[in-house]
Design a protein around this motif. Structure first.
Motif, short mmCIF file in Angstrom:
data_model
loop_
_atom_site.label_atom_id
_atom_site.label_comp_id
_atom_site.label_asym_id
_atom_site.label_seq_id
_atom_site.Cartn_x
_atom_site.Cartn_y
_atom_site.Cartn_z
N VAL A 152 -10.81 -19.08 -34.53
CA VAL A 152 -11.74 -19.39 -35.61
C VAL A 152 -10.98 -19.36 -36.93
O VAL A 152 -10.35 -18.35 -37.26
CB VAL A 152 -12.90 -18.38 -35.64
CG1 VAL A 152 -13.84 -18.69 -36.81
CG2 VAL A 152 -13.66 -18.42 -34.32
N ARG A 153 -11.05 -20.45 -37.65
CA ARG A 153 -10.37 -20.49 -38.95
C ARG A 153 -11.04 -19.53 -39.93
O ARG A 153 -12.27 -19.42 -39.96
CB ARG A 153 -10.42 -21.91 -39.52
CG ARG A 153 -9.57 -22.92 -38.76
CD ARG A 153 -9.70 -24.30 -39.37
NE ARG A 153 -11.03 -24.86 -39.14
CZ ARG A 153 -11.53 -25.91 -39.81
NH1 ARG A 153 -10.82 -26.49 -40.76
NH2 ARG A 153 -12.73 -26.37 -39.53
N ALA A 154 -10.23 -18.84 -40.69
CA ALA A 154 -10.78 -17.96 -41.72
C ALA A 154 -11.60 -18.79 -42.70
O ALA A 154 -11.23 -19.92 -43.04
CB ALA A 154 -9.65 -17.24 -42.45
N SER A 155 -12.70 -18.26 -43.16
CA SER A 155 -13.53 -18.97 -44.13
C SER A 155 -12.93 -18.95 -45.52
O SER A 155 -13.25 -19.77 -46.37
CB SER A 155 -14.94 -18.35 -44.18
OG SER A 155 -15.57 -18.48 -42.93
N TYR A 156 -12.01 -18.00 -45.73
CA TYR A 156 -11.38 -17.88 -47.05
C TYR A 156 -9.86 -17.78 -46.87
O TYR A 156 -9.37 -16.97 -46.09
CB TYR A 156 -11.90 -16.64 -47.77
CG TYR A 156 -11.33 -16.47 -49.17
CD1 TYR A 156 -11.81 -17.24 -50.23
CD2 TYR A 156 -10.29 -15.57 -49.41
CE1 TYR A 156 -11.28 -17.10 -51.50
CE2 TYR A 156 -9.77 -15.43 -50.68
CZ TYR A 156 -10.26 -16.20 -51.72
OH TYR A 156 -9.72 -16.07 -52.98
N ASN A 157 -9.13 -18.62 -47.57
CA ASN A 157 -7.66 -18.57 -47.58
C ASN A 157 -7.07 -18.67 -46.17
O ASN A 157 -6.15 -17.94 -45.81
CB ASN A 157 -7.16 -17.29 -48.25
CG ASN A 157 -7.11 -17.41 -49.76
OD1 ASN A 157 -7.69 -18.32 -50.32
ND2 ASN A 157 -6.43 -16.49 -50.41
N ASN A 158 -7.59 -19.58 -45.36
CA ASN A 158 -7.03 -19.75 -44.03
C ASN A 158 -5.60 -20.28 -44.12
O ASN A 158 -5.35 -21.32 -44.72
CB ASN A 158 -7.88 -20.74 -43.23
CG ASN A 158 -7.31 -20.97 -41.83
OD1 ASN A 158 -7.26 -20.08 -41.02
ND2 ASN A 158 -6.88 -22.20 -41.57
N ALA A 159 -4.67 -19.55 -43.55
CA ALA A 159 -3.28 -20.01 -43.51
C ALA A 159 -2.78 -20.08 -42.07
O ALA A 159 -1.82 -20.79 -41.78
CB ALA A 159 -2.37 -19.09 -44.33
N HIS A 160 -3.42 -19.32 -41.19
CA HIS A 160 -3.08 -19.31 -39.76
C HIS A 160 -4.29 -18.72 -39.05
O HIS A 160 -4.59 -17.54 -39.23
CB HIS A 160 -1.84 -18.47 -39.52
CG HIS A 160 -1.23 -18.62 -38.16
ND1 HIS A 160 -1.96 -18.51 -36.99
CD2 HIS A 160 0.04 -18.90 -37.77
CE1 HIS A 160 -1.17 -18.70 -35.96
NE2 HIS A 160 0.06 -18.94 -36.40
N PRO A 161 -4.99 -19.51 -38.23
CA PRO A 161 -6.25 -19.02 -37.64
C PRO A 161 -6.08 -17.88 -36.65
O PRO A 161 -7.07 -17.29 -36.23
CB PRO A 161 -6.81 -20.27 -36.96
CG PRO A 161 -5.63 -21.14 -36.71
CD PRO A 161 -4.69 -20.89 -37.84
N LEU A 162 -4.85 -17.57 -36.27
CA LEU A 162 -4.63 -16.49 -35.31
C LEU A 162 -4.10 -15.21 -35.95
O LEU A 162 -3.82 -14.24 -35.24
CB LEU A 162 -3.65 -16.96 -34.22
CG LEU A 162 -4.14 -18.12 -33.35
CD1 LEU A 162 -3.04 -18.64 -32.45
CD2 LEU A 162 -5.34 -17.70 -32.52
N LEU A 163 -3.96 -15.23 -37.27
CA LEU A 163 -3.43 -14.07 -37.96
C LEU A 163 -4.48 -13.46 -38.88
O LEU A 163 -5.30 -14.16 -39.46
CB LEU A 163 -2.18 -14.44 -38.77
CG LEU A 163 -0.95 -14.84 -37.96
CD1 LEU A 163 0.21 -15.23 -38.88
CD2 LEU A 163 -0.51 -13.71 -37.02
N GLY A 164 -4.41 -12.15 -39.03
CA GLY A 164 -5.38 -11.44 -39.85
C GLY A 164 -4.95 -11.31 -41.29
O GLY A 164 -3.91 -11.82 -41.72
#
Length: 386
Positions: free
Chosen positions: A225-237
């Motif tokens: 799931v792509r981050a809703s804010y500042n998505n740079a890598h959907p698999l990283l926190g």
């Protein structure tokens, strides 16, 4: 002496993937002859970026075809075809990216060529391979990014997928072609046997995503799931992403939330568990970090973070990057002069061997510029007549 001195490469390809592969071989010292249609040449000669041209050719074409000579021949003309075959007999490497079946129709497919040049390393790139329901679809970079899932990984959650702002799949496929060609050349040095190297744009795009695809296949097919804010890598926190500051932007890579909170004086970050919350609550955490970073300049935050080795960087435009001392130290630009007092500046080869920078000083060729020279030098008409 460069690494590929004495290797003759014939580049029948167009646009970007094949030509970028041939350009890299030229950088490493191979002699690369670009074989083009008389009159029009590689279709990439007319594909401009921001309408920039030098003479009749797009600047983009001349950049991607530096280090090559241009040889014009019509594969449908019997006499030209004889000359081409005489040239191919002398070649070590042949690169093409025509639609499946085109080279076979002209008797220049690998099966035919290897009969009279068994040592040839023959490389071909297609969009999706020779089989399957996609084989006739256009092998275009944006389409491949979209179909491979690559574009879907980019952009914030809830927003449309976002493709890369460059032909990343074409470039990556070109790298794969170089790898395959060099590997067969190494084997040929031991066995005198050539081979067929096949690359597809789709597989190159999938290979680029091996981490994400492997994760998906191993975790019960749960889509990231792509981050809703500042998505740079959907698999990283959190905090992974790019954040706005008072005067620009700052990139934060992987790092301890506890350390980040201490350095930025964000007490709330100590409330989160790095292992449990950094991914699950990443949007919430990123918004807290974002509010703080907007209160200071990029330089201010970088000084604080770098003082304890926290992974971060400024976010440069090309203008700032090209003026930076770090870029200048790379010595990564070269300028080529063309007829009519025109010139262009472009990048050079990113590879050095034993401290020596690879690359070619030969500018991108004008259409057919070297045809007669090559015919005479290699006595192609005489050999074609035999």
């Amino acid at each position: 002496m460069k690494l590929l001195d004495g290797i003759l490469v014939l580049d029948f390809s167009q646009y970007l993937a094949g030509p970028s592969c041939a350009m890299r071989l030229a950088d490493m010292g191979a002699r690369v002859i670009k074989v083009e249609r008389p009159g029009s040449g590689d279709s990439g000669r007319k594909m401009t970026l921001e309408n920039l041209t030098i003479g009749k050719d797009s600047m983009n074409f001349l950049a991607i075809n530096r280090g090559k000579e241009s040889f014009c021949a019509n594969m449908k003309d019997p006499e030209d075809l004889k000359i081409l075959k005489a040239l191919i007999k002398k070649a070590d490497v042949m690169i093409e990216n025509f639609r499946p079946g085109v080279m076979k129709k002209n008797g220049l497919d690998y099966e035919s060529v290897s009969q009279w040049n068994p040592g040839i390393v023959y490389a071909t790139v297609t969009g999706y391979g020779k089989e399957g329901p996609w084989k006739t679809k256009p092998g275009q970079d944006l389409l491949i990014q979209s179909m491979s899932g690559l574009a879907w990984m980019n952009g914030n959650g809830g927003e449309p997928p976002a493709p890369f702002g460059l032909s990343v799949v074409d470039s990556y496929a070109g790298v794969h072609m170089v790898e395959g060609i060099l590997s067969v050349l190494v084997r040929r040095a031991k066995t005198k046997r050539g081979g067929l190297v096949e690359v597809t744009l789709m597989e190159s795009a999938l290979d680029m995503q091996f981490e994400g695809i492997s994760t998906y296949l191993s975790n019960g097919h749960h889509l990231p799931v792509r981050a809703s804010y500042n998505n740079a890598h959907p698999l990283l926190g959190a905090p992974y992403g790019i954040y706005e500051t008072e005067d620009g932007y700052i990139a934060l890579a992987m790092g301890s939330l506890e350390q980040l909170g201490r350095l930025l004086e964000i007490d709330r970050l100590s409330e989160y568990d790095q292992d449990k919350d950094a991914f699950v609550k990443r949007d919430e955490i990123k918004l807290i970090i974002a509010d703080k970073l907007k209160t200071g300049t990029t330089a201010h935050w970088i000084e604080i973070l770098e003082s304890e080795g926290y992974w971060c960087s400024d976010v440069y435009s090309w203008e700032r990057m090209l003026e930076s001392e770090g870029f200048k130290a790379l010595n990564f630009l070269q300028t080529f002069d063309f007829p009519n007092n025109e010139s262009m500046t472009t990048t050079t080869c990113p590879i050095s061997v034993n401290g020596v920078k690879m690359g070619s000083s030969l500018r991108g060729p004008l259409l057919g510029e070297h045809t007669e020279k090559i015919i005479e030098e290699m006595k192609l008409r005489e050999e074609a007549a035999d």
